[in-house]
Design a protein around this motif. Structure first.
Motif, PDB file in Angstrom:
ATOM      1  N   LEU A 433       0.843  -1.200   0.000  1.00 52.98           N
ATOM      2  CA  LEU A 433       0.000   0.000   0.000  1.00 52.98           C
ATOM      3  C   LEU A 433       0.876   1.247   0.000  1.00 52.98           C
ATOM      4  O   LEU A 433       1.852   1.341   0.752  1.00 52.98           O
ATOM      5  N   ARG A 434       0.482   2.246  -0.816  1.00 53.79           N
ATOM      6  CA  ARG A 434       1.317   3.438  -0.984  1.00 53.79           C
ATOM      7  C   ARG A 434       0.541   4.739  -0.759  1.00 53.79           C
ATOM      8  O   ARG A 434       0.978   5.797  -1.184  1.00 53.79           O
ATOM      9  N   GLY A 435      -0.583   4.664  -0.110  1.00 48.89           N
ATOM     10  CA  GLY A 435      -1.379   5.854   0.112  1.00 48.89           C
ATOM     11  C   GLY A 435      -1.163   6.449   1.485  1.00 48.89           C
ATOM     12  O   GLY A 435      -0.093   6.329   2.078  1.00 48.89           O
ATOM     13  N   PHE A 436      -2.212   7.088   1.995  1.00 45.30           N
ATOM     14  CA  PHE A 436      -2.144   7.703   3.325  1.00 45.30           C
ATOM     15  C   PHE A 436      -3.319   7.212   4.154  1.00 45.30           C
ATOM     16  O   PHE A 436      -4.281   6.635   3.625  1.00 45.30           O
ATOM     17  N   LEU A 437      -3.236   7.424   5.446  1.00 45.14           N
ATOM     18  CA  LEU A 437      -4.281   6.985   6.360  1.00 45.14           C
ATOM     19  C   LEU A 437      -5.241   8.152   6.594  1.00 45.14           C
ATOM     20  O   LEU A 437      -4.845   9.183   7.137  1.00 45.14           O
ATOM     21  N   PRO A 438      -6.503   8.039   6.150  1.00 42.56           N
ATOM     22  CA  PRO A 438      -7.424   9.182   6.223  1.00 42.56           C
ATOM     23  C   PRO A 438      -7.957   9.406   7.632  1.00 42.56           C
ATOM     24  O   PRO A 438      -8.031   8.479   8.452  1.00 42.56           O
ATOM     25  N   VAL A 439      -8.366  10.639   7.876  1.00 43.11           N
ATOM     26  CA  VAL A 439      -8.962  10.992   9.170  1.00 43.11           C
ATOM     27  C   VAL A 439     -10.236  10.178   9.407  1.00 43.11           C
ATOM     28  O   VAL A 439     -10.546   9.793  10.527  1.00 43.11           O
ATOM     29  N   GLY A 440     -10.965   9.881   8.318  1.00 41.00           N
ATOM     30  CA  GLY A 440     -12.244   9.177   8.439  1.00 41.00           C
ATOM     31  C   GLY A 440     -12.150   7.751   8.916  1.00 41.00           C
ATOM     32  O   GLY A 440     -13.188   7.096   9.091  1.00 41.00           O
ATOM     33  N   ILE A 441     -10.949   7.234   9.151  1.00 38.62           N
ATOM     34  CA  ILE A 441     -10.846   5.860   9.671  1.00 38.62           C
ATOM     35  C   ILE A 441     -11.522   5.745  11.030  1.00 38.62           C
ATOM     36  O   ILE A 441     -11.931   4.657  11.438  1.00 38.62           O
ATOM     37  N   SER A 442     -11.696   6.861  11.709  1.00 34.12           N
ATOM     38  CA  SER A 442     -12.340   6.832  13.025  1.00 34.12           C
ATOM     39  C   SER A 442     -13.812   6.465  12.926  1.00 34.12           C
ATOM     40  O   SER A 442     -14.439   6.116  13.932  1.00 34.12           O
ATOM     41  N   ARG A 443     -14.390   6.533  11.715  1.00 32.42           N
ATOM     42  CA  ARG A 443     -15.790   6.124  11.551  1.00 32.42           C
ATOM     43  C   ARG A 443     -15.959   4.615  11.708  1.00 32.42           C
ATOM     44  O   ARG A 443     -17.077   4.128  11.842  1.00 32.42           O
ATOM     45  N   LEU A 444     -14.846   3.887  11.657  1.00 34.14           N
ATOM     46  CA  LEU A 444     -14.874   2.454  11.971  1.00 34.14           C
ATOM     47  C   LEU A 444     -14.753   2.311  13.481  1.00 34.14           C
ATOM     48  O   LEU A 444     -13.749   1.868  14.019  1.00 34.14           O
ATOM     49  N   GLY A 445     -15.790   2.728  14.154  1.00 33.32           N
ATOM     50  CA  GLY A 445     -15.736   2.895  15.601  1.00 33.32           C
ATOM     51  C   GLY A 445     -15.722   1.632  16.421  1.00 33.32           C
ATOM     52  O   GLY A 445     -15.607   1.703  17.647  1.00 33.32           O
ATOM     53  N   HIS A 446     -15.843   0.460  15.768  1.00 34.44           N
ATOM     54  CA  HIS A 446     -15.829  -0.805  16.508  1.00 34.44           C
ATOM     55  C   HIS A 446     -14.511  -1.556  16.366  1.00 34.44           C
ATOM     56  O   HIS A 446     -14.396  -2.698  16.831  1.00 34.44           O
ATOM     57  N   LEU A 447     -13.526  -0.946  15.745  1.00 35.62           N
ATOM     58  CA  LEU A 447     -12.268  -1.642  15.494  1.00 35.62           C
ATOM     59  C   LEU A 447     -11.577  -2.033  16.795  1.00 35.62           C
ATOM     60  O   LEU A 447     -11.453  -1.221  17.719  1.00 35.62           O
ATOM     61  N   GLN A 448     -11.104  -3.261  16.831  1.00 33.74           N
ATOM     62  CA  GLN A 448     -10.277  -3.720  17.937  1.00 33.74           C
ATOM     63  C   GLN A 448      -8.833  -3.927  17.513  1.00 33.74           C
ATOM     64  O   GLN A 448      -7.933  -3.914  18.341  1.00 33.74           O
ATOM     65  N   SER A 449      -8.632  -4.105  16.206  1.00 30.32           N
ATOM     66  CA  SER A 449      -7.287  -4.372  15.713  1.00 30.32           C
ATOM     67  C   SER A 449      -7.085  -3.704  14.364  1.00 30.32           C
ATOM     68  O   SER A 449      -7.944  -3.803  13.481  1.00 30.32           O
ATOM     69  N   ILE A 450      -5.934  -3.026  14.205  1.00 31.24           N
ATOM     70  CA  ILE A 450      -5.514  -2.441  12.931  1.00 31.24           C
ATOM     71  C   ILE A 450      -4.073  -2.868  12.693  1.00 31.24           C
ATOM     72  O   ILE A 450      -3.190  -2.552  13.494  1.00 31.24           O
ATOM     73  N   ASN A 451      -3.840  -3.562  11.605  1.00 35.22           N
ATOM     74  CA  ASN A 451      -2.477  -3.960  11.237  1.00 35.22           C
ATOM     75  C   ASN A 451      -2.207  -3.510   9.808  1.00 35.22           C
ATOM     76  O   ASN A 451      -2.699  -4.102   8.848  1.00 35.22           O
ATOM     77  N   LEU A 452      -1.428  -2.433   9.676  1.00 33.98           N
ATOM     78  CA  LEU A 452      -1.049  -1.892   8.370  1.00 33.98           C
ATOM     79  C   LEU A 452       0.465  -1.948   8.193  1.00 33.98           C
ATOM     80  O   LEU A 452       1.036  -1.210   7.385  1.00 33.98           O
ATOM     81  N   SER A 453       1.129  -2.818   8.921  1.00 30.90           N
ATOM     82  CA  SER A 453       2.587  -2.853   8.917  1.00 30.90           C
ATOM     83  C   SER A 453       3.135  -3.334   7.578  1.00 30.90           C
ATOM     84  O   SER A 453       2.459  -4.022   6.814  1.00 30.90           O
ATOM     85  N   GLY A 454       4.391  -2.961   7.316  1.00 30.61           N
ATOM     86  CA  GLY A 454       5.086  -3.466   6.151  1.00 30.61           C
ATOM     87  C   GLY A 454       4.601  -2.923   4.830  1.00 30.61           C
ATOM     88  O   GLY A 454       4.673  -3.590   3.808  1.00 30.61           O
ATOM     89  N   ASN A 455       4.097  -1.677   4.818  1.00 31.85           N
ATOM     90  CA  ASN A 455       3.659  -1.039   3.583  1.00 31.85           C
ATOM     91  C   ASN A 455       4.479   0.229   3.354  1.00 31.85           C
ATOM     92  O   ASN A 455       5.545   0.398   3.957  1.00 31.85           O
TER      93      ASN A 455
END
Length: 621
Positions: A433-455
């Motif tokens: 992945l070569r983009g950016f992390l948007p502010v709107g990710i907070s709308r996924l309000g039930h997230l328990q795990s985020i793994n974006l490593s190695g991009n």
């Protein structure tokens, strides 16, 4: 006058119809892959061009069956386009619809001759193609389901199963009556009826409703012909007499459906039709009758029982008694649970003549899948764009349903209270992945795990992540994140693992995060040259908050501007003083004084001469 009467009669007849019937049903037919609208024989049916509904690749088509619409193009979906691809048709009026998808074969010898894939409608799996479908002239060449559309959008998706690229020839969305095929209390928004079989008994060849001149509210159903249940066991009969009570709501059957029938014989008094079905499912069965045998005219002359898989469902059926006379349509419906793979429909004569049947319909009752929370779906689609997710991910349709085909990298959980799915995990590590992390990710309000490593995700870590209270694991390691660690991450009271190592972060680690290290949380901030402030990282120098840094920078700019303006004013004043001094010095020089006196004498002489000429000659001369 007569013409006026006919117009008024037509107008008031229209008013007497139900409003939906008066305006006619909604119909959308798409010729997949077509660049222009096309018309097909024999009824000049209009098919709309395939534009802006989905991805995939248009291609020339081969028709697998004579019942397939005579279209020349299709659209196929290579795996490089993702495992899920969907047609999204907007502005579909709220209502009840028959949705039918005809499959096709790519007209290219380099393609698999028969792709196998799954089909879902409104997020619910309705079809899994099996080997040999392209050699059949029956319901296997298409998928059809009766579905309620409640949000103005129809979604039809195709899911790769690793056996060739899904290829679709046409899509039809045909409105039917809201009460069409009502089978009991379960009927409604939460139920999909998948067409398993439609048979016209005694008919010579397969036909569609339009071939029968059927009512458009019937949904242009396909009726396969059943010429016999088994050799020598029955005989076909037919009539040209009109059939009453046929084309009436809510199902609107064509009367021609009841003008042919199969009747049992002395060789085999019972009529039995056996078919393969999916096990452990409920089926809605519709049986059609009309007494078209001219030798049967009164009640009691033909009475028979109806059994399904050996169980009695209708006892002592007497068509004449139940309809009031011959040539009158009778429709019987029942719902049965089938545990095995066989569905057997039997008609057993009880008294009088042999058994008779005109048509059979079988539907699988499928509970409609609950969908994902709309806000979370839109947040994932925004994330797809921001992260520049490769096409191979797909991410089309609903992320959680059908449950057999969730989106890659997305973990779902069902909320029994809301009756909706939500997203509780994102696993997109090592995906290029070569983009950016948007502010709107907070709308996924039930997230328990985020793994974006190695991009190679760049930009700042959005402070909005700190509002996802349920977050326990956040792994952003080995990316290109820059800037400081947001103070808001210190609000993640549930955090257990926080990996930010291997980025380009700078500044002081927020104090609340440093304090969490005492509560057995596992943090990794290494390989960030600019970070400081906790054990294992360099000691921080004087540290200013972001607000203070901005304030100092602003004050410095204002001060610099003030100095520049003052310098310019002083320089201009100095230039004026020097210019004045040079003028004064020039006037004090001897040559300048003599020249000035001479100029004055000349001007005085000229002035006296002008005055003399104006006053005339002197009288004293």
């Amino acid at each position: 006058m007569r013409i006026l009467f006919l117009l008024l009669f037509s107008f008031f007849s229209t008013l007497s119809l139900p409003s939906s019937v008066a305006r006619g049903p909604y119909a959308m037919r798409i010729s997949c892959g077509a660049r222009v609208n096309v018309h097909s024989p024999p009824l000049n049916t209009l098919w709309f061009k395939d534009f802006a509904y989905t991805g995939g690749i248009p291609a020339n088509a081969t028709r697998p069956s004579f019942i397939t619409p005579p279209l020349t193009t299709l659209r196929y979906f290579p795996l490089s386009e993702g495992p899920e691809n969907c047609y999204i048709i907007n502005r579909v009026p709220v209502g009840h619809y028959s949705m039918r998808i005809f499959f096709g074969l790519v007209d290219d010898p380099n393609f698999d001759s028969e792709p196998l894939f799954d089909v879902s409608v409104e997020g619910t799996l309705v079809e899994s193609l099996s080997a040999g479908w392209s050699t059949q002239d029956n319901e296997q060449v298409f998928a059809e389901a009766l579905v309620f559309v409640a949000d103005g959008t129809a979604s039809i998706c195709f899911h790769s199963t690793g056996h060739g690229d899904p290829a679709v020839l046409s899509i039809e969305i045909l409105q039917v009556d809201d009460q069409a095929y009502y089978f009991g209390p379960q009927f409604g928004l939460g139920i999909i009826l998948k067409t398993v079989k439609r048979l016209s008994c005694g008919a010579g060849k397969p036909k569609f409703d339009e071939d029968y001149n059927g009512n458009k509210w019937g949904g242009d159903r396909f009726w396969n012909s059943l010429k016999t249940f088994s050799p020598s066991s029955d005989e076909a009969i037919s009539t040209e007499s009109a059939i009453s009570e046929a084309s009436v709501g809510p199902n609107f059957y064509a009367q021609a459906l009841y003008q042919t029938a199969l009747v049992s014989t002395d060789v085999q008094p019972d009529l039995t039709y056996t078919m393969d079905v999916e096990p452990n499912s409920n089926y809605s069965i519709w049986l059609h009758f009309a007494e078209i045998d001219p030798s049967v005219t009164i009640a009691g002359q033909r009475v028979f029982d109806i059994l399904i898989n050996g169980d009695m469902v209708y006892n002592a059926v007497d068509i004449i008694s139940m309809t009031g006379g011959p040539n009158t349509a009778l429709v019987l419906n029942t719902t049965v649970a089938v545990n095995g793979r066989i569905l057997a429909i039997s008609l057993h004569p009880k008294s009088g003549r042999h058994a008779i049947i005109n048509a059979i319909e079988v539907f699988q009752i499928i509970p409609a899948e609950a969908k994902t929370l709309p806000g979370e779906v839109s947040a994932l689609k925004a994330l797809k764009s921001a992260l520049r997710l490769p096409h191979r991910f797909g991410w089309n349709g609903d992320p959680c349903v059908p449950q057999q085909h969730p989106w890659i990298g997305v973990d779902c959980h069902f909320d029994v209270v809301l009756g909706k799915w939500f997203i509780d995990g994102l696993g997109l590590d090592n995906q290029g992945l070569r983009g950016f992390l948007p502010v709107g990710i907070s709308r996924l309000g039930h997230l328990q795990s985020i793994n974006l490593s190695g991009n190679s995700i760049y930009g700042a870590i959005p402070s909005s992540l700190g509002t996802i209270a349920s977050l326990e694991i956040l792994d952003l390691s080995y990316n290109n994140f820059s800037g400081s660690i947001p103070e808001s991450l210190g609000q993640l009271n549930s955090i257990k693992i926080l990996n930010l190592n291997g980025n380009k972060l700078s500044g002081k680690v927020p104090a609340p995060l440093a304090g969490m290290l005492l509560h057995r949380a596992s943090f990794n901030f290494t390989d960030n040259a600019g970070l400081c402030g906790i054990p294992g990282l360099p000691t921080c120098g004087p540290h200013l908050s972001t607000g203070a840094t901005v304030g100092i920078a602003f004050a410095s700019c204002v001060g610099l501007l003030f100095v520049v303006v003052c310098s310019i004013c002083w320089w201009k004043r100095r230039q004026n003083i020097l210019r004045s001094q040079r003028v004064i010095a020039a006037r004090e020089a001897p040559y300048a004084k003599a020249r000035t006196q001479f100029s004055r004498d000349v001007q005085m002489t000229i002035q006296h001469a002008r005055m003399a000429s104006e006053n005339g000659p002197s009288l004293l001369s």
